[in-house]
Design an enzyme around this catalytic site. Structure first.
Site, PDB file in Angstrom:
ATOM      1  N   ASP A  47       0.822  -1.216   0.000  1.00 48.17           N
ATOM      2  CA  ASP A  47       0.000   0.000   0.000  1.00 48.17           C
ATOM      3  C   ASP A  47       0.854   1.263   0.000  1.00 48.17           C
ATOM      4  O   ASP A  47       0.688   2.143  -0.836  1.00 48.17           O
ATOM      5  CB  ASP A  47      -0.822   0.059   1.307  1.00 48.17           C
ATOM      6  N   GLU A  70      -5.543   7.208  -0.240  1.00 45.36           N
ATOM      7  CA  GLU A  70      -6.022   6.580   0.992  1.00 45.36           C
ATOM      8  C   GLU A  70      -5.039   6.707   2.170  1.00 45.36           C
ATOM      9  O   GLU A  70      -5.449   6.966   3.286  1.00 45.36           O
ATOM     10  CB  GLU A  70      -6.328   5.102   0.715  1.00 45.36           C
ATOM     11  N   ILE A 125      -3.850   0.175  -3.071  1.00 41.76           N
ATOM     12  CA  ILE A 125      -4.268  -1.232  -3.180  1.00 41.76           C
ATOM     13  C   ILE A 125      -5.737  -1.300  -2.812  1.00 41.76           C
ATOM     14  O   ILE A 125      -6.117  -1.063  -1.661  1.00 41.76           O
ATOM     15  CB  ILE A 125      -3.470  -2.186  -2.271  1.00 41.76           C
ATOM     16  N   HIS A 216     -19.031  -6.666   2.928  1.00 46.65           N
ATOM     17  CA  HIS A 216     -18.891  -5.476   2.074  1.00 46.65           C
ATOM     18  C   HIS A 216     -20.153  -5.205   1.267  1.00 46.65           C
ATOM     19  O   HIS A 216     -20.280  -4.150   0.663  1.00 46.65           O
ATOM     20  CB  HIS A 216     -17.695  -5.624   1.121  1.00 46.65           C
ATOM     21  N   SER A 240     -12.158  -6.071  -5.085  1.00 45.06           N
ATOM     22  CA  SER A 240     -11.625  -4.882  -5.776  1.00 45.06           C
ATOM     23  C   SER A 240     -12.466  -4.421  -6.956  1.00 45.06           C
ATOM     24  O   SER A 240     -13.467  -5.035  -7.320  1.00 45.06           O
ATOM     25  CB  SER A 240     -10.174  -5.118  -6.235  1.00 45.06           C
ATOM     26  N   LYS A 243     -14.148  -5.874 -10.583  1.00 47.91           N
ATOM     27  CA  LYS A 243     -15.561  -6.120 -10.939  1.00 47.91           C
ATOM     28  C   LYS A 243     -16.038  -5.165 -12.038  1.00 47.91           C
ATOM     29  O   LYS A 243     -16.807  -5.555 -12.913  1.00 47.91           O
ATOM     30  CB  LYS A 243     -16.454  -5.975  -9.696  1.00 47.91           C
TER      31      LYS A 243
END
Ligand code: AMP
Ligand code: MG
Length: 328
Positions: A47, A70, A125, A216, A240, A243
């Protein structure tokens, strides 16, 4: 902006460098017997390393651009975490030789959580749980101007070029430019193919996709919606923004993400959807929340006014919204 614009060239270079760092970390740490599923250190290293590289490359060319990313380096500078910072620096050095730990922290911290008229949204990530499981993860980078995503890149190192053919090559780089289309490339930016989703009106007999993690999104509810739409195939579950890529490729007609009952008030982060949304839209898809509202990429890092996410091939979008029943 076109494919030769400095923004595009810089973003592709940055994301391919960051992806190779993530792949190296995953490979090295999977080889280490000490890696357990609950050990978050590899994802932490990847990350931070990914964010450092992407922020540095963007800021070198666009010093006045805002990057909304992030991570920050606060945790890395705690004395007890110096080993992690050393490791991050080690991996960053493979791409940017002679970088010091201080420089790595400064690059990470050139990302912030304050939005601007024009800004980059970065998830270094996305799908950390997938990364740890050896499943799907993505490095997601988007350029947003006045609330509109102009450019999106999604690097998915573990995604097969064709999801149903596991002997096909692994590693996809999705790339979309507003008004210019959506493309899939290999991880080095070659072998480009235009994406145009799947143009069917009736989603029955086709696949839908959702998060692998059951907390989620609401798997049970989503299953019921799929049934209403006569989708009989089991869901393609993956981590992630990969999709969005498989909807853009036409391998799924639908991606639904309704907050799970365990966290009904969950609101989505902009970096979890900005890059993916343009990849799906430029392939002819539609992306809204569960009420049919456009995703709000300029009101804050959280999309407070949006509830859930619906991604379709475009044609079946209204049908899906109706089946969901949140809008009037
Ligand atoms: P996915 O891999 O599609 O399941 O999504 C991964 C993303 O889910 C992460 O980047 C998190 O930001 C986000 N996330 C974390 N907790 C939740 C939650 N309770 N509901 C929805 N998304 C979440
Ligand atoms: Mg994420």
């Amino acid at each position: 902006m076109n494919e030769n614009s400095l923004e595009v060239v810089t973003a592709i270079q940055a994301i391919t460098m960051a992806s190779s760092l993530c792949q190296k970390v995953q490979k090295d740490l999977v080889a280490e017997v000490t890696l357990t599923k609950s050990d978050r250190s590899p994802v932490t290293i990847a990350d931070y390393g990914s964010q450092a590289i992407i922020c540095k490359l963007i800021k070198d060319i666009f010093p006045y651009d805002t990057i909304v990313a992030e991570e920050d380096s606060k945790e890395l500078t705690i004395p007890g975490h110096s080993r992690i910072l050393e490791k991050v620096t080690y991996y960053v050095n493979e791409s940017i030789p002679n970088s010091s730990p201080e420089e790595v922290c400064a690059w990470i911290d050139s990302g912030s959580h304050s939005l601007a008229d024009r800004f980059w949204a970065l998830d270094p990530i996305d799908g950390t749980k997938g990364f740890l499981r050896g499943g799907q993860y993505a490095i997601a980078l988007a350029l947003i101007e006045r609330g509109v995503v102009r450019l999106g890149l999604l690097a998915c190192p573990n995604l097969y070029r064709d999801i149903h053919q596991t002997e096909s090559e692994k590693g996809c780089l999705f790339f979309a430019l507003r008004g210019k289309g959506s493309f899939q490339m290999d991880m080095k930016g070659g072998d480009r193919r235009v994406l145009s989703g799947l143009k069917v009106e009736d989603p029955s007999e086709l696949f839908f996709t959702e998060s692998y993690e059951s907390n989620h999104s609401d798997h049970l509810f989503q299953q019921r919606i799929a049934q209403k739409l006569n989708i009989t195939k089991p869901p393609l579950r993956m981590d992630s923004q990969a999709k969005y890529g498989i909807v853009a490729r036409g391998e799924a007609v639908l991606y639904i993400r309704i907050p799970a009952p365990s966290e009904p008030g969950y609101r989505e982060n902009i970096w979890d959807h900005a890059a993916g949304s343009i990849v799906a839209e430029e392939a002819g898809g539609r992306v809204t929340d569960a009420l049919g509202h456009l995703l709000a990429f300029s009101s804050g890092i959280k999309m407070e006014k949006n509830y859930g996410i619906v991604v379709t091939n475009g044609i079946s979008h209204d049908l899906v919204l109706k089946a969901l029943g949140f809008s009037d």
